[in-house]
Design an enzyme around this catalytic site. Structure first.
Site, short mmCIF file in Angstrom:
data_model
loop_
_atom_site.label_atom_id
_atom_site.label_comp_id
_atom_site.label_asym_id
_atom_site.label_seq_id
_atom_site.Cartn_x
_atom_site.Cartn_y
_atom_site.Cartn_z
N GLU A 52 82.76 -27.84 4.05
CA GLU A 52 83.59 -26.96 4.84
C GLU A 52 83.29 -27.30 6.41
O GLU A 52 82.05 -27.06 6.78
CB GLU A 52 83.07 -25.36 4.75
CG GLU A 52 83.49 -25.14 3.23
CD GLU A 52 83.15 -23.62 2.78
OE1 GLU A 52 82.49 -22.92 3.59
OE2 GLU A 52 83.67 -23.22 1.64
N TYR A 64 97.39 -27.32 8.64
CA TYR A 64 97.45 -27.51 7.35
C TYR A 64 98.28 -28.87 7.18
O TYR A 64 99.34 -29.12 7.99
CB TYR A 64 98.18 -26.45 6.42
CG TYR A 64 97.31 -25.18 6.53
CD1 TYR A 64 96.15 -25.01 5.67
CD2 TYR A 64 97.60 -24.15 7.33
CE1 TYR A 64 95.48 -23.92 5.31
CE2 TYR A 64 96.86 -22.78 7.25
CZ TYR A 64 95.71 -22.93 6.39
OH TYR A 64 94.96 -21.95 6.15
N PHE A 82 71.95 -15.62 1.35
CA PHE A 82 71.56 -14.65 2.11
C PHE A 82 71.81 -13.19 1.67
O PHE A 82 72.46 -13.08 0.35
CB PHE A 82 72.78 -14.70 3.41
CG PHE A 82 72.51 -15.98 3.98
CD1 PHE A 82 71.49 -15.95 5.22
CD2 PHE A 82 73.29 -17.12 3.75
CE1 PHE A 82 71.55 -17.29 5.78
CE2 PHE A 82 73.09 -18.20 4.54
CZ PHE A 82 72.14 -18.23 5.68
#
Length: 126
Positions: A52, A64, A82
């Site tokens: 990512e 996109y 986390f």
């Protein structure tokens, strides 16, 4: 900006999971700072590995379908889980600030255009 499964599978398998920084270019646009996560995103319990990209820039419109080109220039930290969404968001903000600091250093600035632009100023698409 997430890479497709096909692209993720083509990444070298020996790249350690974690948070990286470098440069990104969307289509034939400008080159921007970026932070990259490679891994399983344990907070979201992903089953598949993902790559990512967070481009440190505000775009006026979606991109996109455009080609996203990146160059990784450094490593920030290993992937970790986390206890809360707030802790994850805080770590992401710290990663972004660290990437900005590192990418402003001369050794990283000189790499900004080397991988995206040909000497004549023509832009490489991928």
């Amino acid at each position: 900006a997430n890479f497709s499964e096909q692209v993720v599978e083509s990444f070298p398998s020996d790249i350690p999971t974690g948070i990286y920084y470098g440069w990104a270019c969307v289509g034939n646009g400008d080159v921007h700072k970026m932070v990259l996560s490679i891994g399983w995103n344990p907070f979201y319990k992903n089953i598949k590995k993902s790559v990512e990209t967070h481009i440190i820039h505000t775009f006026k419109e979606d991109f996109y379908g455009e080609i996203l080109s990146i160059v990784i220039t450094g490593y920030i930290r290993s992937e970790k889980n986390f206890n809360s969404l707030e802790a994850l968001i805080s770590a992401i903000q710290e990663d972004i600030e660290e990437a900005k600091r590192q990418l402003d250093l001369p050794e990283h600035l000189k790499l900004k255009d080397n991988f995206f632009h040909l000497p004549e100023g023509k832009i490489v698409n991928h």
